[in-house]
Design an enzyme around this catalytic site. Structure first.
Site, mmCIF file in Angstrom:
data_model
loop_
_atom_site.group_PDB
_atom_site.id
_atom_site.type_symbol
_atom_site.label_atom_id
_atom_site.label_comp_id
_atom_site.label_asym_id
_atom_site.label_seq_id
_atom_site.Cartn_x
_atom_site.Cartn_y
_atom_site.Cartn_z
ATOM 1 N N ILE A 241 0.771 -1.079 -0.080
ATOM 2 C CA ILE A 241 0.082 -0.054 0.066
ATOM 3 C C ILE A 241 0.759 1.367 -0.166
ATOM 4 O O ILE A 241 0.457 2.253 -0.708
ATOM 5 C CB ILE A 241 -0.891 -0.151 1.105
ATOM 6 C CG1 ILE A 241 -1.864 -1.357 0.968
ATOM 7 C CG2 ILE A 241 -1.794 1.209 1.397
ATOM 8 C CD1 ILE A 241 -2.689 -1.479 2.315
ATOM 9 N N ASP B 105 14.281 2.780 9.420
ATOM 10 C CA ASP B 105 13.530 1.761 10.127
ATOM 11 C C ASP B 105 12.828 2.494 10.997
ATOM 12 O O ASP B 105 13.021 3.319 12.177
ATOM 13 C CB ASP B 105 14.460 1.175 11.127
ATOM 14 C CG ASP B 105 13.903 -0.302 11.754
ATOM 15 O OD1 ASP B 105 12.768 -0.203 11.872
ATOM 16 O OD2 ASP B 105 14.598 -0.731 12.150
ATOM 17 N N SER C 277 -7.094 -0.266 9.322
ATOM 18 C CA SER C 277 -8.067 -1.340 8.520
ATOM 19 C C SER C 277 -9.164 -1.489 9.297
ATOM 20 O O SER C 277 -9.704 -0.934 10.389
ATOM 21 C CB SER C 277 -7.273 -2.460 8.601
ATOM 22 O OG SER C 277 -7.300 -3.270 9.845
ATOM 23 N N TYR D 75 -3.915 -7.163 17.145
ATOM 24 C CA TYR D 75 -3.954 -6.532 15.723
ATOM 25 C C TYR D 75 -5.148 -5.590 15.859
ATOM 26 O O TYR D 75 -4.951 -4.393 15.642
ATOM 27 C CB TYR D 75 -4.462 -7.522 14.754
ATOM 28 C CG TYR D 75 -4.532 -6.906 13.340
ATOM 29 C CD1 TYR D 75 -3.527 -6.901 12.461
ATOM 30 C CD2 TYR D 75 -6.024 -6.598 12.952
ATOM 31 C CE1 TYR D 75 -3.707 -6.165 11.228
ATOM 32 C CE2 TYR D 75 -6.172 -6.004 11.651
ATOM 33 C CZ TYR D 75 -4.990 -5.871 10.899
ATOM 34 O OH TYR D 75 -5.142 -5.163 9.731
ATOM 35 N N LYS E 11 -5.053 -1.147 15.575
ATOM 36 C CA LYS E 11 -5.931 -0.525 14.623
ATOM 37 C C LYS E 11 -6.756 0.429 15.031
ATOM 38 O O LYS E 11 -7.071 1.803 14.661
ATOM 39 C CB LYS E 11 -6.612 -1.532 13.678
ATOM 40 C CG LYS E 11 -5.509 -2.450 12.871
ATOM 41 C CD LYS E 11 -4.489 -1.435 12.115
ATOM 42 C CE LYS E 11 -3.574 -2.478 11.008
ATOM 43 N NZ LYS E 11 -2.530 -1.685 10.365
ATOM 44 N N THR F 132 -1.252 -7.073 -2.657
ATOM 45 C CA THR F 132 0.264 -6.423 -2.346
ATOM 46 C C THR F 132 1.062 -7.756 -2.847
ATOM 47 O O THR F 132 0.766 -8.859 -3.109
ATOM 48 C CB THR F 132 0.296 -6.313 -0.723
ATOM 49 O OG1 THR F 132 0.121 -7.764 -0.277
ATOM 50 C CG2 THR F 132 -0.501 -5.222 -0.134
#
Length: 399
Positions: A73, A133, A226, A238, A242, A273
């Site tokens: 993305i 990084d 997301s 996760y 988000k 992707t």
């Protein structure tokens, strides 16, 4: 002479092989860049220069920074910003001198900051590759200081797309995953995003100050999130990360409103992707995704077109309608008038047109042992579930 938009074909409001006239495009809510009249005259520097003089301020070249820009993305967003003639700094861990490979991808792909910068320049922008990084505070700070120094102290657009692929079983129970899962999801994906916004803010504030109180496009921060921020997805770490990204966009918008800086949490759909396509090729995508159809998903470029459309909005519309909120790429495509390169617009993940073929119809077929008729599949409307309904949880797992 600066490189400007309009010299590479695409589906942005300003992109063509050559332009011989410009028409202003406006709706009751949105003023966007001019829509070009196209003619197949080839790539002409003279025409491009004439076009640049005719472009409204919303389309003038700006300075953008995109993290996680070596692949997926982030790379798609960087290249699409280049199509509008912007100067784009592509930040990522992988460079030609320092390769990283979190996920398998097809052989021969050059997924580095240098490659993305070259693609930005080829698309009509000015690309700069910068190894960074975003799990390292010092690298984030030094990179943004370097960019600010090179660009007169200003950054106009910041896109945070860096993310680390979690190890092991993504769908495991949280008490079996250890703190490794939390760190993988929320070090780069949350802490790194916060640090990037923090260190970029002086340059964004300077951009806002220098632009004055005009209704042109204000500085913009895009946080790639997301649907896991709204509904259970993959695992606990996760989803918490988000949801935190969404709240970060909301709370930053509250503090930045007086400075005329917009912040938006962006929801792509299922995206093709490089890593996901390789999983599909290796036969591991179905199990990892829960059976989602990757081939009907979005390209990374569609997220880029969403960012470009949002970045072209005037201050009144951007700051009152979008800033501090979640924006879904597929839904923005219909609102703001962009599409995939083939003209298609995939449905939003919270649309019945997406949910029925991916969840409802397979469940019916499993239970009945019979296929769902084609007429029923084609008759599903593109209706969006309210967030209150969508957030109630995922469909039940197949027995």
């Amino acid at each position: 002479m600066k490189k400007i938009a309009g010299t590479t074909q695409g589906s942005h409001p300003v992109s063509s092989l050559a332009l011989v006239g410009l028409e202003s495009v406006a709706t009751s809510e949105v003023q966007s860049c001019a829509e070009p009249t196209l003619t197949m005259l080839g790539h002409s520097p003279l025409l491009a220069a004439l076009c640049a003089l005719a472009l409204p301020p919303a389309c003038s070249a700006r300075v953008a920074v995109v993290t996680g820009a070596t692949r997926g993305i982030g790379r798609g967003i960087a290249i699409e910003l280049g199509r509008l003639g912007h100067t784009v700094y592509a930040l990522g861990r992988s460079s030609r001198g320092r390769q990283t490979r979190d996920r398998p991808v097809a052989a021969g792909l050059d997924l580095t900051v240098e490659s993305t910068a070259e693609a930005v320049t080829a698309a009509g922008g000015v690309g700069h590759g910068l190894a960074c990084d975003t799990s390292n505070d010092a690298e984030i700070r030094n990179s943004l200081l370097k960019i600010s120094a090179e660009q007169g102290g200003k950054i106009d657009i910041l896109v945070c797309s860096a993310y680390t692929t979690p190890p092991g079983d993504l769908r495991g129970e949280f008490w079996t995953q250890g703190m490794e899962m939390w760190d993988a999801c929320n070090n780069v994906g949350l802490r790194g995003v916060y640090a990037t916004c923090l260190h970029a803010m002086p340059a964004l504030l300077e951009s806002s100050r220098s632009s004055g109180a005009s209704d042109g496009p204000p500085p913009l921060v895009i946080l790639v999130s997301s649907f896991g921020g709204k509904s259970y997805t993959f695992n606990v770490a996760y989803g918490v990360g988000k949801a935190a990204i969404d709240r970060l966009a909301s709370d930053m918008a509250f503090q930045l409103a007086k400075h005329r800086i917009g912040t938006i949490s962006l929801y792509p759909g299922v995206v093709k992707t490089e890593g996901n396509l390789e999983m599909e090729k290796q036969g591991t995508w179905a199990a990892a995704s829960g059976g989602l159809d990757l081939m009907t998903g979005e390209t990374p470029a569609l997220s880029g077109k969403a960012v470009c459309a949002l970045a072209g909005l005037g201050a009144d519309v951007l700051l009152t309608k979008y800033s501090g909120k979640v924006a879904v790429v597929a839904e923005l495509a219909k609102e703001l008038g962009f599409a995939e390169d083939d003209g298609s617009v995939p449905p939003s993940i919270r649309s019945l047109k997406y949910l029925a073929p991916n969840f409802v119809f397979p469940a019916i077929e499993r239970e009945s042992g019979k296929p769902v008729p084609d007429w029923m599949k084609s008759a599903v409307p593109d209706w969006l579930l309210p967030w209150s309904v969508f957030s109630g949880g995922p469909p039940p797992e197949p027995k």
